[in-house]
Design an enzyme around this catalytic site. Structure first.
Site, mmCIF file in Angstrom:
data_model
loop_
_atom_site.group_PDB
_atom_site.id
_atom_site.type_symbol
_atom_site.label_atom_id
_atom_site.label_comp_id
_atom_site.label_asym_id
_atom_site.label_seq_id
_atom_site.Cartn_x
_atom_site.Cartn_y
_atom_site.Cartn_z
ATOM 1 N N HIS A 199 0.815 -1.215 0.000
ATOM 2 C CA HIS A 199 0.000 0.000 0.000
ATOM 3 C C HIS A 199 0.854 1.274 0.000
ATOM 4 C CE1 HIS A 199 0.435 -0.117 4.521
ATOM 5 N NE2 HIS A 199 0.463 1.195 4.357
ATOM 6 N N ASP A 251 -0.097 -7.613 1.284
ATOM 7 C CA ASP A 251 0.364 -6.230 1.419
ATOM 8 C C ASP A 251 1.884 -6.147 1.502
ATOM 9 O OD1 ASP A 251 0.172 -3.500 1.531
ATOM 10 O OD2 ASP A 251 -0.304 -3.411 3.664
ATOM 11 N N SER A 264 4.721 1.861 8.383
ATOM 12 C CA SER A 264 4.303 0.744 7.535
ATOM 13 C C SER A 264 5.455 0.219 6.695
ATOM 14 C CB SER A 264 3.167 1.189 6.609
ATOM 15 O OG SER A 264 1.977 1.396 7.320
#
Length: 623
Positions: A276, A316, A387
């Site tokens: 992402h 992801d 992230s």
């Protein structure tokens, strides 16, 4: 057993048609019988109006099946052909066993040639899938001199030739865990692990060698005596920077940036991050400006161009490549068991603040927040920019990749367990998106076991006759109690691999070979294109509805069943509730499906109200 390919799939009871008594026009594909039932009046009308004219030749359905299998063989879809032949053998379809055995032998004649072709083209993963398929049906004698271990070592050797030594070590470890290895095999494995400095793998291999009484060289054991500091580990991380140009907000132009974290997993400059974070780089529908850079922890003022090599939207993950030799590389040695309460450390760049180390504990190890598998909940502080960073345990083992934090709820943060990362890791070195296998069915966990609640038309489970209500008993002889565990088992195979699947229908057990298909990113979106919305409601919202009254465009339904713990169940809808669908909408921006129903809840005295149900398109119940 009735062929599900000839069910009229609606919310009401299935209509069954025996294949042997049905003759159809050859139109290039097999239509479900329900379609023919709908078209029959049209065929009759055309027939009445064309009396005295030449009549279109009709082929028996048996010929249609034979031609379809022959086409699979001609197209080199050999495992799909074996799956369909096995299905036809088990069901009385008017085709003699002699004909089916001839088709089967025709497949076997091509198998060895296809295997050699895969090896020559260095498509060894496909060769491995072919070997495992033959092992499933007891036909490995068609490939004399080969074993699964030999193929795994060939795959690892090919990875070494490509320079993917970190990936090769993971494949060797897989071989060590699944096959019996000898002293020479262990020497190959531990030598490569020491060359790249993967001390975690050295420790794992040496422990197995010691257990078997195989001596380990002193030089390898000396590598285990060193201790790496957290400061040194930080030199193996970087800020991921995606420049998307300028965006307009309230009439002003402001820089549009995406920040994330990443860490090196190969000494040639390969690093992991979240998909992402770099999505705009690989999204074919994104038409704006996008440039990918990294900023090293030791020099945050320098932007280094990067490119995406491979990515996995389901887990992801993304693998990047930069022209840098990192100061530190994070290695794994396979699965590391963690439990709630274990201490963990996260390294990343929250809000772009490089070299940030946060610590906490694992709060939960099995949150079902992604399509397959599960994620860990952690209480280590995580913010935007974290992230894609590494998550380490107290022994500095890689246990996860940080992937999310909920801004509204401080402390609710998550990480992808590294055992899932290890499964897809070799595939990330191939360009493009990682493709996973699937059966094409949705499951519910209940007191009966793993109950099938939906099969996608045309996909493997549908083709071998699995129906709604069947209970999955075992896969390749292993029983499973949770969707998570059977998803993990499937992930260890390549698409187009044969497996043995057994299921229970009523008091009878059924077993069949099944050829794994290629999983679409979003099974729900894929199913919507192939099925009616009444059927899609089951895996999305957990309720089965049946039409009881139709008037033009208006249809009234009654709830046939509500699955425990589902969205419908939590909304107070129960069996026998009358309802009508007022609105059905897909919100692709937020990736949710929304349905509004006018329902008379039986448990509330049939009080009439409108209930809106919403579900993420990335449901976690598909296999």
């Amino acid at each position: 057993m009735t062929d599900p390919r000839f069910h009229k799939q609606t919310g009401s009871n299935h209509k069954h048609v025996k294949r042997r008594n049905l003759e159809v026009y050859r139109v290039g594909v097999l239509f479900p019988a329900g379609v023919f039932l709908l078209l029959f009046p049209l065929f009759s009308l055309i027939s009445c109006r064309t009396q005295g004219k030449p009549v279109v030749a009709v082929k028996p359905l048996t010929e249609v099946y034979i031609e379809d299998v022959e086409k699979l063989i001609d197209d080199e879809k050999l495992m799909y052909a074996l799956q369909d032949i096995a299905f036809l053998k088990k069901n009385n379809n008017g085709i003699g066993n002699e004909v089916l055995e001839d088709l089967e032998n025709k497949v076997y004649e091509k198998v060895a040639a296809q295997f050699r072709d895969y090896l020559e083209k260095k498509e060894i993963n496909k060769a491995a899938a072919l070997y495992r398929s033959l092992a499933t049906i007891g036909k490995t004698d068609l490939l004399p001199g080969w074993s699964y271990k030999r193929i795994l070592f060939s795959i690892a050797g090919e990875e070494v030739e490509k320079g993917n030594r970190a990936s090769a070590v993971m494949i060797y470890l897989k071989a060590m865990e699944t096959e019996e290895c000898d002293a020479e095999d262990f020497a190959t494995m531990i030598s490569l692990a020491s060359e790249i400095g993967n001390t975690k793998a050295i420790k794992k291999i040496s422990d197995v060698m010691n257990g078997l009484g195989i001596p380990v060289k002193k030089e390898y054991m000396e590598l285990l005596s060193g201790k790496t500091t957290k400061a040194e580990m930080m030199n193996g991380t970087a800020i991921i920077w995606v420049d998307k140009g300028i965006k307009i907000e309230q009439g002003y132009g402001i820089p549009d940036r995406v920040l994330g974290s990443g860490f090196f997993v190969d000494s040639r400059g390969y690093m992991l991050t979240n998909h992402h974070v770099i999505e705009s780089e690989v999204d074919p529908e994104y038409e704006g400006f996008s440039r990918l850079y990294i900023r090293l922890s030791k020099n945050v003022n320098e932007r280094v161009p990067a490119k995406v090599v491979g990515y996995d939207r389901i887990f992801d993950l993304a693998l990047l490549k930069v022209s840098i030799t990192p100061d530190y590389v994070f290695y794994s040695a396979g699965d590391v068991e963690v439990e709630p309460g274990d201490k963990v450390n996260a390294i990343g760049a929250p809000l772009g603040l490089e070299n940030t180390l946060t610590s906490g504990i694992i709060s939960n190890v099995s949150r079902r927040f992604i399509q397959m598998g599960d994620v860990m909940q952690i209480d280590a502080p995580v913010n935007p920019g974290n992230s894609g960073g590494p998550l380490l345990d107290d022994n500095d083992n890689l246990v996860g990749v940080v992937f999310a934090g909920l801004e509204m709820f401080e402390g609710l943060n998550f990480a992808i367990p590294y055992n899932w990362v290890n499964m897809v890791f070799p595939g990330l070195f191939e360009e493009g998106e990682v493709i996973h296998p699937w059966l094409g069915l949705a499951l519910a966990e209940n007191e009966k076991g793993l109950e099938v609640i939906y099969t996608v038309p045309g996909e493997p489970a549908w083709r071998v006759g699995i129906q709604k209500g069947d209970i999955i008993e075992s896969l390749d002889g292993s029983p499973f109690k949770s969707i998570r565990d059977i998803q993990e088992a499937i992930l260890r195979f390549e698409p187009e691999t044969l497996m043995k699947l057994s299921w229970k229908r009523g008091d009878s057990s059924v077993e069949s070979i099944i050829c794994l298909g290629k999983r679409p990113f979003s099974p729900i979106e894929y199913a919507i294109k192939r099925d009616i919305k009444e059927n899609i409601i089951i895996p999305l919202f957990g309720m089965e509805i049946k039409a009881v009254k139709n008037f033009l465009w208006d249809t009234e339904y009654v709830v046939n069943r509500v699955y425990q713990g589902s969205i419908a169940d939590n909304s107070g809808i129960s069996e026998n509730d009358p309802l009508s669908i007022q609105r059905w909408r897909l919100d692709m921006e937020n990736r949710i499906a929304i349905i509004q129903v006018f329902v008379k809840k039986r448990k509330a005295g049939f009080f009439e109200n409108i209930v809106q149900l919403a579900a993420y398109l990335e449901t976690d119940n598909f296999l």
